[in-house]
Design an enzyme around this catalytic site. Structure first.
Site, PDB file in Angstrom:
ATOM      1  N   GLU A  61       0.832  -1.208   0.110  1.00  0.00           N
ATOM      2  CA  GLU A  61      -0.105   0.126   0.160  1.00  0.00           C
ATOM      3  C   GLU A  61       0.815   1.238   0.178  1.00  0.00           C
ATOM      4  O   GLU A  61       0.786   2.207   1.006  1.00  0.00           O
ATOM      5  CB  GLU A  61      -0.935  -0.005   1.377  1.00  0.00           C
ATOM      6  CG  GLU A  61      -2.079  -1.278   1.102  1.00  0.00           C
ATOM      7  CD  GLU A  61      -2.813  -1.352   2.345  1.00  0.00           C
ATOM      8  OE1 GLU A  61      -4.007  -1.623   2.243  1.00  0.00           O
ATOM      9  OE2 GLU A  61      -2.128  -1.223   3.383  1.00  0.00           O
TER      10      GLU A  61
HETATM   11  C1  TNX Z   1      -4.870  -4.435   4.276  1.00  0.00           C
HETATM   12  S1  TNX Z   1      -2.997  -6.706   3.836  1.00  0.00           S
HETATM   13  C2  TNX Z   1      -3.406  -4.081   4.824  1.00  0.00           C
HETATM   14  C3  TNX Z   1      -3.405  -3.960   6.349  1.00  0.00           C
HETATM   15  C4  TNX Z   1      -4.955  -3.940   6.868  1.00  0.00           C
HETATM   16  C5  TNX Z   1      -5.848  -4.745   6.345  1.00  0.00           C
HETATM   17  C6  TNX Z   1      -7.135  -4.770   7.048  1.00  0.00           C
HETATM   18  C7  TNX Z   1      -1.848  -5.843   3.678  1.00  0.00           C
HETATM   19  C8  TNX Z   1      -0.708  -6.032   3.186  1.00  0.00           C
HETATM   20  N1  TNX Z   1      -2.564  -4.347   4.140  1.00  0.00           N
HETATM   21  O1  TNX Z   1      -2.478  -2.886   6.387  1.00  0.00           O
HETATM   22  O2  TNX Z   1      -4.606  -3.983   8.069  1.00  0.00           O
HETATM   23  O3  TNX Z   1      -5.786  -4.833   4.861  1.00  0.00           O
HETATM   24  O4  TNX Z   1      -7.955  -5.885   6.558  1.00  0.00           O
END
Ligand code: TNX
Length: 498
Positions: free
Chosen positions: A309
């Protein structure tokens, strides 16, 4: 000697009440081996800590007393664990064989990991009748489908103290998972002591998601957790989430920001706003200090550097930083692992990517895999155990899906992502994110029963996996969870027998 491979052409009959279902089992409940009131265990070539962990598991799951005996047990019935040399890649080989006659139970394995897997099977097969411990007679020959079967636990949003993480390791052990991935840093907190950068835990060890717990693991705590996991055949994979998800770092160390000032603590749910800056002088030494320390504290072969992200980051900055971070991890001698977004950077072919977001393009992952990269499958809509079971679940999220037990169970890792075949898949990993999960009770409620479903997806041959069989076998596990005193979710598709 080597353990003969499971005869896949003759699927095990009849089904044994074991999760994950073994590759081959032929046991009869009509003829039992009777151990009497205390179960004698012997080990040959087995590390003490591994044998002791097996004994504890048998005691806690089957409610029997165990007796570790040095040397022979004479006429007394016993479980004899024997580690023999000769299997492929001995130390990581998880294959095991159990032969139970009217006189004794003999477990043969090539490593402590194989012993640990056999112990999980035995714990589920043991029964106690009139105060006597019993095993059904027969043969089980078993080995995993995938070499990586994990759980990722987010201790950054909400902290879980050492005893609770050990209880989670116990659950992983019971279902033959072999990786505990600890998500140690994020925007909301920093959970691992880095002796050269004490401000990280002094400042950001005290923050968390709103409503969550704060805290951190000292170097000793982390070593202690890894010893506990090792005795259970489980590798701890630490994740330091870089170059995004870094507010805990930028809150503790102002020099990581263009302004030179620390960012504010963050307890919210939004993701993607925080980042490191490749142009700042403080960035590279920070990455090096942290990664070097984490690698030196890590007993296993893997360090996860995150990479997820980078929503607000300049794409070129992201690729440059990920490449640099990868190199620092590789220099430590550990194998780097990153979330699927890292496939956008030009990383070497031996990289392992963790697939998670069904909404993202798979093109970069597909290209990397075609060049030789491997994949850990953590599809958000199957294995994210912070997703609600149904709309009425009071905690958790729903951005990926509502996930009932069957959704975690009924998918095949070999055909889940286009361009990713069985041979490209290292394994599967469940993940539990803790923005909304703040207590051990809530945590186990989200894990159970779905964690056992993901464990079977990773362990058992696809040809033996069957929802009806799983639904019957998982029902036999609820008394164990009750004995452990943990909260669990009674998925409505299963007849829990009460
Ligand atoms: C996505 S999974 C994220 C996390 C969040 C999660 C909540 C991932 C690599 N990144 O930062 O906690 O969704 O479901």
């Amino acid at each position: 000697m080597t353990i003969a491979p499971p005869p896949f052409e003759t699927p095990g009959t009849p089904a044994v009440p074991v999760v994950p279902t073994p590759a081959f089992a032929h046991v009869t409940q009509e003829r039992k081996l009777n151990f009497g009131s205390a179960l004698a265990l012997t080990g040959a070539g087995v590390e003490d800590s591994v044998l002791l962990a097996a004994a504890k598991l048998l005691e806690s799951v089957a409610d029997v007393k165990t007796d570790i005996v040095e040397g022979t047990t004479g006429d007394r019935a016993a479980i004899r664990f024997v580690v023999v040399e000769g299997g492929p890649a001995d130390s990581t080989n998880e294959a095991y064989q159990i032969e139970i006659s009217e006189l004794e139970a003999v477990v043969t394995a090539h490593s402590g990991r194989g012993v640990a897997r056999a112990a999980a099977t035995l714990a589920q097969l043991l029964t106690v009748t009139d105060g006597s411990a019993m095993l059904p007679q027969g043969v089980i020959r078993d080995e995993p489908r995938f070499s990586w079967r994990g759980l990722s636990l987010d201790v950054a949003r909400s902290f879980y103290p050492v005893p609770e993480v050990k209880a989670v390791i116990d659950l992983c052990y019971l279902y033959k998972l072999n990786v505990l991935h600890l998500h140690l840093t994020d925007d909301q907190g920093w959970r691992l002591e880095i002796p050269s950068r004490p401000e990280l835990t002094e400042i950001s060890g005290a923050t968390s998601s709103d409503g969550g717990r704060a805290g951190f693991y000292t170097v000793e705590d982390f070593a202690n957790l890894q010893e506990y996991a090792h005795a259970r055949g489980i590798t701890v994979v630490p994740e330091i989430d870089l170059p995004g998800h870094t507010n805990a770092a930028t809150h503790a160390i102002g020099e990581l920001n263009p302004s030179g000032e620390p960012t504010a603590a963050y307890g919210g749910m939004k993701v993607g706003f925080s980042m490191l800056h490749p142009g700042l002088e403080a960035t590279e030494p920070f990455v090096r200090d942290v990664i070097t320390s984490v690698a030196s504290q890590t007993q296993g072969d893997y360090v996860h550097f995150g990479g997820d992200e980078p929503l607000d980051m300049d794409p070129q900055d992201y690729r440059d930083l990920v490449t640099q971070i990868y190199e620092v991890v590789a220099e430590t001698g550990k194998n780097p692992v990153g979330w699927q977004e890292a496939a956008a950077a030009p990383l070497p072919a031996q990289m392992i990517y963790q697939f998670w977001d069904p909404r993202l393009s798979r093109d970069d992952v597909e290209t990397a895999v075609a060049a030789g990269a491997k994949v850990i499958l953590s599809p958000g809509d199957r294995t994210y155990l912070d997703m609600k079971y149904d709309a009425s679940t009071s905690i958790g999220q729903d951005w990926a899906a509502l996930i009932e037990l069957g959704d975690s169970y009924e998918w095949d890792p070999a055909s889940h992502v286009k361009g990713v075949k069985e041979a490209d898949v290292v394994g599967v990993e469940a993940a539990v994110w803790t923005e909304t999960i703040h207590s051990f009770e809530d945590l186990t409620y989200m894990l159970l029963p779905r964690l056992a479903a993901v464990a079977e997806v990773g362990w058992s041959p696809q040809t033996l996996r069957d929802w009806d069989s799983f639904a019957q076998r998982i029902a036999t596990q609820s008394p164990v969870w009750e004995r452990f005193g943990v909260r669990w979710h009674a998925s409505p598709a299963v007849n829990w027998g009460n």
